[in-house]
Every structure is written in C-alpha cells, then in structure tokens.
Design a protein around this motif. Structure first.
Motif, PDB file in Angstrom:
ATOM      1  N   MET A 127      32.778  26.308  29.492  1.00 21.80           N
ATOM      2  CA  MET A 127      32.927  27.201  30.634  1.00 21.80           C
ATOM      3  C   MET A 127      31.769  28.215  30.681  1.00 21.80           C
ATOM      4  O   MET A 127      31.252  28.625  29.645  1.00 21.80           O
ATOM      5  CB  MET A 127      34.249  27.970  30.550  1.00 21.80           C
ATOM      6  N   VAL A 128      31.394  28.623  31.869  1.00 25.22           N
ATOM      7  CA  VAL A 128      30.391  29.655  32.048  1.00 25.22           C
ATOM      8  C   VAL A 128      31.022  30.797  32.826  1.00 25.22           C
ATOM      9  O   VAL A 128      32.069  30.638  33.449  1.00 25.22           O
ATOM     10  CB  VAL A 128      29.162  29.110  32.814  1.00 25.22           C
ATOM     11  N   ASP A 129      30.392  31.946  32.773  1.00 28.33           N
ATOM     12  CA  ASP A 129      30.885  33.096  33.523  1.00 28.33           C
ATOM     13  C   ASP A 129      30.036  33.258  34.773  1.00 28.33           C
ATOM     14  O   ASP A 129      28.890  33.711  34.693  1.00 28.33           O
ATOM     15  CB  ASP A 129      30.820  34.355  32.668  1.00 28.33           C
ATOM     16  N   PRO A 130      30.557  32.877  35.948  1.00 24.82           N
ATOM     17  CA  PRO A 130      29.781  32.989  37.178  1.00 24.82           C
ATOM     18  C   PRO A 130      29.785  34.398  37.764  1.00 24.82           C
ATOM     19  O   PRO A 130      29.199  34.633  38.821  1.00 24.82           O
ATOM     20  CB  PRO A 130      30.490  32.017  38.108  1.00 24.82           C
ATOM     21  N   GLY A 131      30.469  35.319  37.122  1.00 23.19           N
ATOM     22  CA  GLY A 131      30.623  36.650  37.680  1.00 23.19           C
ATOM     23  C   GLY A 131      31.978  36.801  38.349  1.00 23.19           C
ATOM     24  O   GLY A 131      32.757  35.848  38.448  1.00 23.19           O
ATOM     25  N   PRO A 132      32.287  37.991  38.811  1.00 25.03           N
ATOM     26  CA  PRO A 132      33.609  38.234  39.398  1.00 25.03           C
ATOM     27  C   PRO A 132      33.825  37.498  40.705  1.00 25.03           C
ATOM     28  O   PRO A 132      32.896  37.306  41.493  1.00 25.03           O
ATOM     29  CB  PRO A 132      33.638  39.749  39.603  1.00 25.03           C
ATOM     30  N   LEU A 133      35.041  37.078  40.915  1.00 25.10           N
ATOM     31  CA  LEU A 133      35.476  36.509  42.191  1.00 25.10           C
ATOM     32  C   LEU A 133      36.035  37.665  43.003  1.00 25.10           C
ATOM     33  O   LEU A 133      37.199  38.034  42.874  1.00 25.10           O
ATOM     34  CB  LEU A 133      36.522  35.424  41.956  1.00 25.10           C
ATOM     35  N   ARG A 134      35.199  38.252  43.839  1.00 26.40           N
ATOM     36  CA  ARG A 134      35.539  39.516  44.485  1.00 26.40           C
ATOM     37  C   ARG A 134      36.374  39.350  45.752  1.00 26.40           C
ATOM     38  O   ARG A 134      37.170  40.228  46.096  1.00 26.40           O
ATOM     39  CB  ARG A 134      34.251  40.282  44.817  1.00 26.40           C
ATOM     40  N   TYR A 135      36.193  38.227  46.456  1.00 23.33           N
ATOM     41  CA  TYR A 135      36.829  38.068  47.766  1.00 23.33           C
ATOM     42  C   TYR A 135      37.527  36.718  47.855  1.00 23.33           C
ATOM     43  O   TYR A 135      37.045  35.721  47.322  1.00 23.33           O
ATOM     44  CB  TYR A 135      35.790  38.157  48.887  1.00 23.33           C
ATOM     45  N   ALA A 136      38.638  36.692  48.561  1.00 24.99           N
ATOM     46  CA  ALA A 136      39.332  35.443  48.833  1.00 24.99           C
ATOM     47  C   ALA A 136      39.882  35.482  50.250  1.00 24.99           C
ATOM     48  O   ALA A 136      40.355  36.528  50.724  1.00 24.99           O
ATOM     49  CB  ALA A 136      40.466  35.212  47.843  1.00 24.99           C
ATOM     50  N   VAL A 137      39.788  34.353  50.926  1.00 30.22           N
ATOM     51  CA  VAL A 137      40.418  34.172  52.237  1.00 30.22           C
ATOM     52  C   VAL A 137      41.497  33.114  52.039  1.00 30.22           C
ATOM     53  O   VAL A 137      41.199  31.986  51.636  1.00 30.22           O
ATOM     54  CB  VAL A 137      39.411  33.728  53.308  1.00 30.22           C
ATOM     55  N   SER A 156      43.832  25.417  37.588  1.00 32.43           N
ATOM     56  CA  SER A 156      44.003  26.837  37.894  1.00 32.43           C
ATOM     57  C   SER A 156      42.760  27.365  38.598  1.00 32.43           C
ATOM     58  O   SER A 156      41.658  26.805  38.466  1.00 32.43           O
ATOM     59  CB  SER A 156      44.241  27.634  36.613  1.00 32.43           C
ATOM     60  N   LEU A 157      42.932  28.458  39.330  1.00 32.58           N
ATOM     61  CA  LEU A 157      41.799  29.044  40.024  1.00 32.58           C
ATOM     62  C   LEU A 157      40.726  29.488  39.032  1.00 32.58           C
ATOM     63  O   LEU A 157      39.525  29.310  39.278  1.00 32.58           O
ATOM     64  CB  LEU A 157      42.254  30.239  40.872  1.00 32.58           C
ATOM     65  N   GLY A 158      41.148  30.056  37.899  1.00 31.55           N
ATOM     66  CA  GLY A 158      40.176  30.485  36.906  1.00 31.55           C
ATOM     67  C   GLY A 158      39.348  29.326  36.377  1.00 31.55           C
ATOM     68  O   GLY A 158      38.129  29.436  36.202  1.00 31.55           O
ATOM     69  N   GLU A 159      40.005  28.194  36.133  1.00 33.89           N
ATOM     70  CA  GLU A 159      39.281  27.024  35.644  1.00 33.89           C
ATOM     71  C   GLU A 159      38.307  26.521  36.699  1.00 33.89           C
ATOM     72  O   GLU A 159      37.151  26.174  36.392  1.00 33.89           O
ATOM     73  CB  GLU A 159      40.277  25.923  35.279  1.00 33.89           C
ATOM     74  N   ILE A 160      38.758  26.478  37.947  1.00 33.64           N
ATOM     75  CA  ILE A 160      37.881  26.035  39.031  1.00 33.64           C
ATOM     76  C   ILE A 160      36.690  26.969  39.159  1.00 33.64           C
ATOM     77  O   ILE A 160      35.534  26.534  39.264  1.00 33.64           O
ATOM     78  CB  ILE A 160      38.657  25.963  40.362  1.00 33.64           C
ATOM     79  N   TRP A 161      36.948  28.262  39.126  1.00 29.31           N
ATOM     80  CA  TRP A 161      35.890  29.248  39.349  1.00 29.31           C
ATOM     81  C   TRP A 161      34.833  29.198  38.249  1.00 29.31           C
ATOM     82  O   TRP A 161      33.639  29.322  38.511  1.00 29.31           O
ATOM     83  CB  TRP A 161      36.508  30.643  39.442  1.00 29.31           C
ATOM     84  N   ARG A 162      35.268  28.999  37.013  1.00 34.46           N
ATOM     85  CA  ARG A 162      34.340  29.082  35.876  1.00 34.46           C
ATOM     86  C   ARG A 162      33.670  27.758  35.536  1.00 34.46           C
ATOM     87  O   ARG A 162      32.696  27.743  34.777  1.00 34.46           O
ATOM     88  CB  ARG A 162      35.087  29.601  34.642  1.00 34.46           C
ATOM     89  N   ALA A 163      34.149  26.655  36.073  1.00 38.43           N
ATOM     90  CA  ALA A 163      33.568  25.354  35.733  1.00 38.43           C
ATOM     91  C   ALA A 163      32.114  25.296  36.197  1.00 38.43           C
ATOM     92  O   ALA A 163      31.796  25.651  37.341  1.00 38.43           O
ATOM     93  CB  ALA A 163      34.380  24.239  36.373  1.00 38.43           C
ATOM     94  N   PRO A 164      31.198  24.853  35.337  1.00 42.74           N
ATOM     95  CA  PRO A 164      29.774  24.854  35.707  1.00 42.74           C
ATOM     96  C   PRO A 164      29.453  23.962  36.891  1.00 42.74           C
ATOM     97  O   PRO A 164      28.472  24.200  37.597  1.00 42.74           O
ATOM     98  CB  PRO A 164      29.077  24.370  34.426  1.00 42.74           C
ATOM     99  N   GLU A 165      30.273  22.930  37.120  1.00 42.65           N
ATOM    100  CA  GLU A 165      30.004  22.030  38.241  1.00 42.65           C
ATOM    101  C   GLU A 165      30.571  22.536  39.561  1.00 42.65           C
ATOM    102  O   GLU A 165      30.237  22.019  40.637  1.00 42.65           O
ATOM    103  CB  GLU A 165      30.560  20.633  37.941  1.00 42.65           C
ATOM    104  N   SER A 166      31.414  23.556  39.516  1.00 42.31           N
ATOM    105  CA  SER A 166      32.055  24.046  40.731  1.00 42.31           C
ATOM    106  C   SER A 166      31.061  24.752  41.648  1.00 42.31           C
ATOM    107  O   SER A 166      30.202  25.511  41.186  1.00 42.31           O
ATOM    108  CB  SER A 166      33.196  25.003  40.378  1.00 42.31           C
ATOM    109  N   PHE A 167      31.174  24.495  42.930  1.00 44.09           N
ATOM    110  CA  PHE A 167      30.380  25.171  43.966  1.00 44.09           C
ATOM    111  C   PHE A 167      28.878  25.044  43.694  1.00 44.09           C
ATOM    112  O   PHE A 167      28.095  25.922  44.085  1.00 44.09           O
ATOM    113  CB  PHE A 167      30.771  26.654  44.071  1.00 44.09           C
ATOM    114  N   ALA A 168      28.463  23.979  43.021  1.00 45.52           N
ATOM    115  CA  ALA A 168      27.065  23.862  42.613  1.00 45.52           C
ATOM    116  C   ALA A 168      26.116  23.884  43.809  1.00 45.52           C
ATOM    117  O   ALA A 168      25.045  24.498  43.755  1.00 45.52           O
ATOM    118  CB  ALA A 168      26.870  22.577  41.804  1.00 45.52           C
ATOM    119  N   ASN A 169      26.506  23.215  44.907  1.00 45.75           N
ATOM    120  CA  ASN A 169      25.617  23.184  46.071  1.00 45.75           C
ATOM    121  C   ASN A 169      25.545  24.530  46.778  1.00 45.75           C
ATOM    122  O   ASN A 169      24.598  24.793  47.527  1.00 45.75           O
ATOM    123  CB  ASN A 169      26.043  22.090  47.049  1.00 45.75           C
TER     124      ASN A 169
END
Length: 359
Positions: A1-11, A280-293
């Motif tokens: 896992m990596v730390d992408p920084g805080p998830l500040r906003y959600a819609v 979980s949202l935390g796992e999705i957010w921190r996964a290195p492959e998530s939101f790569a594009n």
C-alpha cells in the motif's frame, strides 16, 4: 500500500431515483439502481471517509430527497465533523415545512438548487415541469432561513446558452450564489445535441467575463472547475491562478448508490475503480493501481495541453470535460487560455482562428 494523501472530498449519489427526466442529464437518473447502499452502509462509508481525512461530503441523486432517510444521511455527515453540501432539484422541499425545519437544524455548508432555465418555458423544456417560480422562491426561502450559502446551479447546454440575461435578472442583487458549469457527455438519456461546442464555450466565457466586470459587486458568480484555466485576460486571471490539476482520484472520489467508486461521478463507466461491497474505501484509495490514469495525467498530455507552459500544473483541466471532448484525459479544448491564444494566432495569421488543438 502507498499513502496517496488525504481523501478530502467525496460526492455520494445516495439514490439514482429521480422525479424528473432532464434532457441534459449525464447520469441516466430515473429509476433507483438495483441494490442501493443501505443507511448502515452509508454511515460506515462516512466513518471511513472521516478516517481518510474527509473534509466535505456532497450528497446528490438522482434526486437525493426522494430517499426516505436522506435527513439521516445528511445528519450523519455533520455528526462526522465534515461539511455537508446538498444538491437537489428542490421540488421535494417546496411547501414542505417539516423538511425545511429539519434542514435548518442540520445546517448544511451549501445547499445547491438546480435551475437550468431562466424562464418558465425554458425550465419546463429542460426539466419537463413548470416549476421555475417554485424553485426560485425556495432559494429565497432558504436564504431567509439563515443558510449561509444557497447556490442556484445552472448547467449550460445549447438549450439555455442564450439565456444569460434572464439568469442575471433572476439572481442579480440577491444573496443567492450563481454556480455555473458545463454539461458533460454521459448517460443513456443525454441528448448529444445539447453538448456545447468549443466555440459555444468561447461565447459563454466572453459573456461571463463581461458579467464579472460589470456585475461583480451585485451578482454572486461561482464558476466550477470546468471554467478556466490560466486566462490571459486580466479580468479573468483570478480563475484558477492556483489550479493544480483536477482533483478527481487525487483528493476526491465519487460513489454511486450501488457502491461503485470513481474518481468523479461526472466520469464514465470506464472509470469505475471498484465496488465498496468488494473492497473497503481505504483499500481502494491506497492501492497503487487505483486512479492511476487520473493521478498521473502528466504523462498523457497531448496537443496544445502538452505545449502549454501551464500543462504540467494544469494537466488538461477538468478530466470529465477533457474526456467528453476528446475521449482522452490528456487534452482539453474547453480552456479559456487556449481560446484566447487561438484568437491571437488567428489575428496574426488573418484567419480568425488558430487551428486544431488536440492533434
């Protein structure tokens, strides 16, 4: 896992059910999705958001207020210490004193009411009902109830592009903020003929520039992130002076009512990263492959965005508009600086325009 920084906003889309069938809807709202998240699941999601650094949660639909427990959801956002933004077409609130009282007690940071037509006829043409007077009256009622920020949200498309004077007449001199944005492509019901061309966008930018200059003291103009970037015109230079790229997948997530997670709800199905019922949202957010594009757009810039001196910082502006316009995230012709540059190049060449942008 990596730390992408805080998830500040959600819609969060709490339901896809809607009481209207707007021609410019990009989310196919109408019927509730199969297996929408329960209240307990949404509260659990809010727990995770708060732990991940959440600061602000926007509740939308469909029509969010058609969900019976919408007040519980809104209250839970505030109870978690996050700012609440509620976006609605407003119709379920008109004349609903109990809901208005409860909403005042909850105290949203922003209440956004969709107003896409400046006349009863145009409002009905876009939204299918003759309720303009009701929703404008609701905005004034919400202001009088003490809500600190009441936004009239206008999504511009071909059907309302020529109605700026009408919107100004409705909102000038009031305490209502005018939040404006551009309709992006998406959804099964979206009428492609309503999508603004680049030249339409240029006309809108010029008109809004005049309003900023002429009405800046009396008209509360609130452009969204699809209106920019780094303009050359001094009158517009304040737009995105500190723009550091689209925050979709970087500081923001969009969550559909069935648990699908995207960087932004304005993006297409291709951008679904995972579902909350599988990860979980935390796992999705921190996964290195998530939101790569979305997190590494600098390597995909093309055309004028690749050549722009602000390209590494801007990264093609709003991801949803770039994708709507070009089918990619790396070039966005819906950019005021680009249009200004094209005009200058066209004037020098004597052609009136500077040519293609994203090739």
């Amino acid at each position: 896992m990596v730390d992408p920084g805080p998830l500040r906003y959600a819609v969060i889309e709490v339901t896809n059910r809607c009481n209207l069938r707007c021609a410019h809807c990009a989310s196919s709202s109408g019927r509730a999705r199969d297996d929408e998240l329960s209240l307990a699941e949404i509260v659990g999601l809010l727990d995770e958001l708060a732990e991940l650094g959440g600061e602000e949660v926007t509740i939308i639909g469909g029509e969010a207020l058609l969900r019976p427990d919408w007040l519980d959801i809104c209250g839970a956002v505030v109870d978690h210490g996050m700012r609440l933004v509620l976006v609605t077409n407003g119709l379920p609130l008109v004349g609903n004193e109990a809901a208005l009282t409860a909403l005042r007690d909850i105290g949203p940071h922003i209440i956004g009411i969709s107003i896409d037509g400046a006349t009863p006829e145009s409002y009905q043409a876009l939204r299918g009902v003759d309720r303009l007077d009701d929703v404008v009256g609701l905005c004034h009622r919400l202001v009088s109830d003490g809500h600190p920020r009441v936004n009239a949200i206008t999504t511009f498309c071909h059907a309302n592009l020529d109605q700026l004077d009408g919107f100004v007449a409705l909102l000038d001199g009031t305490s209502i903020n005018w939040q404006f944005q551009i309709a992006s492509r998406g959804g099964e019901r979206f009428d492609a003929s309503q999508f603004l061309s680049v030249s339409d966008y240029g006309r809108l930018a010029e008109a809004m520039r005049d309003l900023f200059v002429e009405k800046g003291d009396t008209l509360r103009l609130c452009p969204m992130d699809d209106f920019g970037y780094f303009p050359l015109d001094p009158a517009l230079r304040f737009l995105h002076e500190t723009w550091a790229g689209c925050i979709a997948g970087v500081e923001l997530v969009g969550i559909r009512s069935n648990g699908d997670v995207l960087g932004c709800l304005s993006l297409a199905d291709d951008f679904v990263e995972a579902n909350l019922r599988q990860r979980s949202l935390g796992e999705i957010w921190r996964a290195p492959e998530s939101f790569a594009n979305l997190r590494h757009k600098e390597g995909s810039l093309t055309g004028h965005c690749a050549r722009c001196p602000h390209g590494p910082q801007c990264q093609a502006g709003c991801s949803a508009m770039a994708y709507s316009a070009t089918g990619s995230l790396g070039c966005n012709p819906y950019c005021i600086r680009y249009l200004e540059t094209q005009q200058i190049l066209g004037a020098v060449a004597g052609t009136g325009s500077g040519g293609a942008s994203c090739s």
